[in-house]
Structure formats: structure tokens, C-alpha cells
Design an enzyme around this catalytic site. Structure first.
Site, short mmCIF file in Angstrom:
data_model
loop_
_atom_site.label_atom_id
_atom_site.label_comp_id
_atom_site.label_asym_id
_atom_site.label_seq_id
_atom_site.Cartn_x
_atom_site.Cartn_y
_atom_site.Cartn_z
N SER A 41 38.44 37.26 48.03
CA SER A 41 38.95 38.10 49.12
C SER A 41 38.48 37.65 50.50
CB SER A 41 38.52 39.56 48.90
OG SER A 41 37.11 39.65 48.72
N HIS A 245 34.40 43.89 54.09
CA HIS A 245 35.05 42.59 54.21
C HIS A 245 35.20 42.24 55.69
CE1 HIS A 245 36.26 43.28 50.02
NE2 HIS A 245 36.44 41.97 49.95
#
Length: 264
Positions: A41, A245
Site C-alpha cells: 500500500s 499511510h
């Protein structure tokens, strides 16, 4: 190792700089760089939005697309949210061949139980030190062999490519809490950053053993962690998959410049 097409492009540019004006107008044809972006990711762009692939959460704002645009490269964008080393081996190597010039990869974070550790650390009234230590044990004892397998397979599939292994940033500033839950606490943040540093050491060591270039992004994110005034990382957010993230600035101002400097 500089990719063949990148070297050719650089030589062509240098030649035009010294040729007479009339000759400089002649078109110099150079095949575009063939670039494959592999990994999890942190490479797919999860956390940035603007997804063109909702399954893998691949984004046009992710550093692989930024790099491809900058190089004028042909991009095979195989990175996928949630990918482990096993997923890389089974699902992503098809993007590589002997004509591949450039490969980037982030991998390993999903093989060490890091998501479970983060979840424990953001849960109120719980202690996450055991989960962090469990992740560190996997980093020390389990991950090196997995990286050998993944990196060896990349070399076999793309023997002529320059390979850049990108690391992961420290998530927290280790100084204060923020957000509605005020989690994790400062001590947990410091401990998670220590584990992230150990992960970086293992990733760098294995990358260099395989002749790859390691791109350490920790300095690029310094001062821009979760709870910093200008954060390059999402805290707990919605949708949950985007939590913890890099955000759009994390790719534009963190990953992309660090990688560009390494390639240059």
C-alpha cells in the site's frame, strides 16, 4: 546500475547540448524507460485518494505515477494494498521481464504483523508493547528469508533492471498525542519508531546484499509525522484503510523526491 534507456536518454540530451542549432533540431529517438512499481500500500498510494483501482487502492497521486510522469516512462503499476512478499511472488512478477529498466518496491510491512501492532496501539485502555515486540521478532527471524525470496525473484525476472527498495517512514513524532482518541501514548510512539528503525536496517541490509539501492525515506518524513503540524501521514481516518499511510503530500514531498535523488 543505471537503466539502459535512462542512460540513453541522458546521452541524447548531452549530445543535443553541444550540437549546432540545426542539428539540435533533429529528432533524437529514445525508447521510453520501462518501469515496474511493485509492492504494498505504501507504493500503491493508499491514503492519497484519486484511486483508479479500488481493489488495490492504486492512485494517480502515488510516487510511482509521479516518477513515471517525470521520466516519461512506461509504467507497469503492480503494487497493491495489503500485499505481502507472497503476493508479490504470485501476483506481481508478471509485470517484469528482461526489457524492464527500472523497478521500485516497498514490501515487508504486511509480513510482520505491523497492522496488528498499530491497531493495538490505537485502542484505548490497552498496552501494545507485546504486539510491537512480536513484530520485531518477525523482522529479525522471519522477514530476512522472505526478502531473499522476493528480491531474488525480481532479479531473475528483470535481470537488466535497476532496482530501488524504498523503506517506510516513522509514523509518529514521539512527542505528543493527537486526535480524538489521544492514542497511542508517547511511550508507545517511541517504541513503534524504534521498531520501524529496526525494520529499516533489515530492509537496507537485504537490499544491498542483492545489489539493489535502498531508499531511506525517514529523513524525508522527519517533522511531518502523525501529530506534526504539517503531516505527510494520515492518522486514524475514514475510510479506515487510509489510516496510517502517507497522504498526498507524503508521496509528493516525501517518497517522490527521495526516490528521484537516489536515481539521479
Amino acid at each position: 546500475m543505471i537503466p539502459a534507456r535512462l542512460a540513453a536518454a541522458a546521452l541524447a540530451a548531452a549530445a543535443l547540448a553541444v550540437l549546432p542549432a540545426a542539428a539540435a533540431r533533429a529528432e533524437v529517438e529514445v525508447d521510453p524507460t520501462r518501469y515496474a512499481a511493485l509492492g504494498d500500500s505504501y507504493s500503491s498510494g493508499t491514503g492519497t485518494g484519486d484511486y483508479f483501482d479500488e481493489t488495490c487502492l492504486r492512485s494517480n497521486r502515488a510516487y510511482p505515477q509521479l516518477l513515471a510522469n517525470g521520466l516519461g516512462a512506461e509504467l507497469a503499476f503492480a503494487a497493491c494494498s495489503g500485499a505481502t512478499t507472497s503476493d508479490l511472488l504470485s501476483k506481481q512478477l508478471g509485470s517484469l521481464d528482461a526489457e524492464t529498466d527500472l523497478v521500485t518496491v516497498t514490501i515487508g510491512g504486511n509480513d510482520i504483523g505491523w497492522a496488528e501492532a498499530v491497531t493495538a496501539c490505537i485502542t484505548p485502555l490497552t498496552d501494545c508493547m507485546d504486539e510491537i515486540e512480536a513484530s520485531e521478532t518477525l523482522v529479525e527471524e522471519h522477514l530476512p528469508g522472505l526478502l531473499d525470496g522476493a528480491y531474488g525473484a525480481i532479479t531473475n525476472r528483470a535481470p537488466n533492471a535497476a532496482v530501488y527498495v524504498l523503506g517506510y517512514p516513522r509514523l509518529f513524532n514521539g512527542e505528543r498525542t493527537c486526535g480524538a482518541l489521544k492514542q497511542p501514548n508517547v511511550a508507545e510512539q517511541v517504541r513503534m519508531n524504534q521498531a520501524a528503525d529496526r525494520l529499516a536496517e533489515v530492509l537496507q541490509g537485504k537490499a544491498e546484499e542483492h545489489g539493489f539501492t535502498y531508499v531511506d525515506v525517514r529523513d524525508a518524513f522527519a517533522g511531518h509525522a502523525i501529530c506534526d503540524d504539517v503531516a505527510y501521514l494520515n492518522g486514524l481516518t475514514y475510510p479506515p484503510a487510509e489510516s496510517y499511510h502517507p497522504n498526498e503530500m507524503g508521496h509528493l514531498n516525501g517518497y517522490y523526491p527521495a526516490l528521484s535523488r537516489a536515481i539521479a
